[in-house]
Write an enzyme that holds these catalytic residues in place. Structure first.
Site, mmCIF file in Angstrom:
data_model
loop_
_atom_site.group_PDB
_atom_site.id
_atom_site.type_symbol
_atom_site.label_atom_id
_atom_site.label_comp_id
_atom_site.label_asym_id
_atom_site.label_seq_id
_atom_site.Cartn_x
_atom_site.Cartn_y
_atom_site.Cartn_z
ATOM 1 N N GLU A 42 131.721 30.639 1.494
ATOM 2 C CA GLU A 42 132.483 31.316 0.442
ATOM 3 C C GLU A 42 132.427 30.541 -0.872
ATOM 4 O O GLU A 42 132.317 31.123 -1.945
ATOM 5 C CB GLU A 42 133.941 31.509 0.876
ATOM 6 C CG GLU A 42 134.117 32.523 2.002
ATOM 7 C CD GLU A 42 133.587 33.907 1.660
ATOM 8 O OE1 GLU A 42 133.477 34.226 0.462
ATOM 9 O OE2 GLU A 42 133.279 34.669 2.591
ATOM 10 N N TYR A 125 140.568 35.001 -4.261
ATOM 11 C CA TYR A 125 139.547 35.618 -3.425
ATOM 12 C C TYR A 125 139.223 34.760 -2.195
ATOM 13 O O TYR A 125 139.273 35.227 -1.047
ATOM 14 C CB TYR A 125 138.240 35.876 -4.214
ATOM 15 C CG TYR A 125 137.093 36.088 -3.268
ATOM 16 C CD1 TYR A 125 136.950 37.297 -2.598
ATOM 17 C CD2 TYR A 125 136.215 35.048 -2.953
ATOM 18 C CE1 TYR A 125 135.954 37.490 -1.662
ATOM 19 C CE2 TYR A 125 135.216 35.227 -2.021
ATOM 20 C CZ TYR A 125 135.084 36.432 -1.376
ATOM 21 O OH TYR A 125 134.121 36.613 -0.439
ATOM 22 N N ASP A 143 136.772 40.968 -4.327
ATOM 23 C CA ASP A 143 135.709 40.333 -5.114
ATOM 24 C C ASP A 143 135.106 41.391 -6.034
ATOM 25 O O ASP A 143 135.581 42.518 -6.099
ATOM 26 C CB ASP A 143 134.646 39.723 -4.198
ATOM 27 C CG ASP A 143 133.771 40.792 -3.601
ATOM 28 O OD1 ASP A 143 134.265 41.913 -3.393
ATOM 29 O OD2 ASP A 143 132.584 40.539 -3.342
ATOM 30 N N CYS A 198 126.728 50.479 -3.052
ATOM 31 C CA CYS A 198 127.484 50.808 -4.265
ATOM 32 C C CYS A 198 127.281 49.677 -5.279
ATOM 33 O O CYS A 198 128.223 49.015 -5.704
ATOM 34 C CB CYS A 198 128.965 50.991 -3.920
ATOM 35 S SG CYS A 198 129.940 51.776 -5.217
ATOM 36 N N CYS A 205 123.695 56.242 -3.802
ATOM 37 C CA CYS A 205 124.714 57.174 -3.306
ATOM 38 C C CYS A 205 124.203 58.005 -2.128
ATOM 39 O O CYS A 205 124.980 58.434 -1.276
ATOM 40 C CB CYS A 205 125.199 58.071 -4.439
ATOM 41 S SG CYS A 205 125.998 57.144 -5.788
ATOM 42 N N CYS A 208 125.162 56.395 1.035
ATOM 43 C CA CYS A 208 126.549 55.929 1.133
ATOM 44 C C CYS A 208 127.343 56.720 2.166
ATOM 45 O O CYS A 208 127.353 57.951 2.148
ATOM 46 C CB CYS A 208 127.231 56.035 -0.232
ATOM 47 S SG CYS A 208 128.922 55.395 -0.212
ATOM 48 N N CYS A 214 134.055 60.165 -2.027
ATOM 49 C CA CYS A 214 134.061 59.339 -3.236
ATOM 50 C C CYS A 214 134.527 60.126 -4.462
ATOM 51 O O CYS A 214 133.950 61.146 -4.831
ATOM 52 C CB CYS A 214 132.665 58.783 -3.477
ATOM 53 S SG CYS A 214 132.498 57.835 -5.003
#
Length: 298
Positions: A42, A125, A143, A198, A205, A208, A214
């Site tokens: 991270e 985060y 994030d 995305c 898309c 997705c 959406c």
DNA sequence: CAACCGTGGCC
DNA sequence: TGGCCAAGGTT
């Protein structure tokens, strides 16, 4: 407006199922990866792409498998091993966090957000990412990917506006499944969706799993209309000069004379200012005979 | 809140 | 070519 995604369990399952099938096989996601490995990933991934992090992460976990092992290394060793991941202060903060974990937390990465937040280099985060991904806890992990997915899928905007920690976490909180394990998987899934589908530039898309749900899609994918995002220059800035100076020290085994550092940038005023700031940040040390070295390497 | 903190790849 | 972008944090 957020009503379409308010039916949390269904959408969460859609995302989790998508993640099961399409999520990347990254080493810090393996079941045998320790919380320490998750924390290291991270920190390295803060503003640095996965492709550049992965090889360094593998080296680090092999070399420093526990917080106490990193804590035993010198700052200079750590900065060298950090290499060119960028923002080297992250390496120093991770080293400091490792020392605190080793001495104050029994060499075990804390599992609660507030304790994690108290460690250097760990912010809103990262604290929640560690709680979720290392310990399977329910926490709103926000994030840049998540902010973009929420902006589009929930708010119907082309992209996320300026970050607002409180508002962004509340948005995600409303989407999060109620129990720990599904919530943690949802967090990984929505982040991965932002990273793979995305995306900022040309979202895919057609691939997705949220198509049809959406809000941005249903609104006809309007262009982003918020305030212009600040552009960070790099060429000619102190950041570039500091990077060049540090690169000399990373590529040299021992202390170097100032003339070697003078060679990397022609503007002496800026050069000296940057060298001083590196000294103040603890990224560089001066030896008794006036040479310069990475901290702890002389 | 805005500014600052590295580095490299991509379109 | 150069602006944009990349799993942020600190001051």
């Amino acid at each position: 407006m957020a009503a379409t995604l308010a039916g949390v369990p269904i959408e969460a399952d859609i995302l989790i199922d998508w993640f099961d099938e399409h999520g990347r096989d990254l080493p810090w996601r393996h079941p045998e990866c320790t919380p320490w490995g998750v924390l290291v990933s991270e920190i390295m991934l803060q503003q640095t792409p996965v492709a550049r992090v992965q090889p360094v992460w593998l080296e680090w976990l092999d070399r420093w498998p526990r917080p106490s092992s990193l804590a035993s290394a010198s700052q200079g060793e750590v900065l060298r091993a950090w290499g060119k991941l960028g923002y080297p202060r992250r390496a120093l903060r991770l080293h400091a966090a490792a020392s605190a974990i080793a001495t104050e937390h029994g060499d075990r990465v804390p599992d609660d957000v507030d304790t994690l937040l108290a460690l250097p280099g760990i912010g809103a985060y990262t604290a929640r990412a560690v709680a979720a991904f290392a310990y399977g806890k329910r926490a709103p992990v926000v994030d840049t990917n998540v902010r973009r997915v929420v902006a589009r899928a929930v708010h119907g905007a082309g992209d996320a506006g300026p970050a607002s920690n409180t508002r962004d976490m509340a948005d995600v909180e409303a989407l999060l499944p109620s129990s720990d394990t599904p919530a943690a998987r949802f967090s990984a899934a929505i982040m991965e969706l932002g990273a793979l589908v995305c995306t900022a530039r040309s979202p895919r898309c057609a691939d997705c799993p949220l198509t049809g749900l959406c809000a941005w899609q249903r609104a006809g994918k309007p262009a982003y209309s918020g305030p212009a995002k600040p552009v960070q220059k790099f060429a000619g800035t102190d950041r570039q000069v500091r990077g060049l100076l540090l690169d000399v020290l990373r590529n040299t085994s021992g202390p170097v004379a100032k003339t070697a550092l003078d060679a990397v940038w022609s503007k002496s005023g800026q050069r000296d200012r940057c060298l001083h700031s590196l000294l103040e940040d603890g990224l560089v040390e001066q030896t008794t005979d006036g040479h310069f070295a990475l901290p702890g390497e002389h």
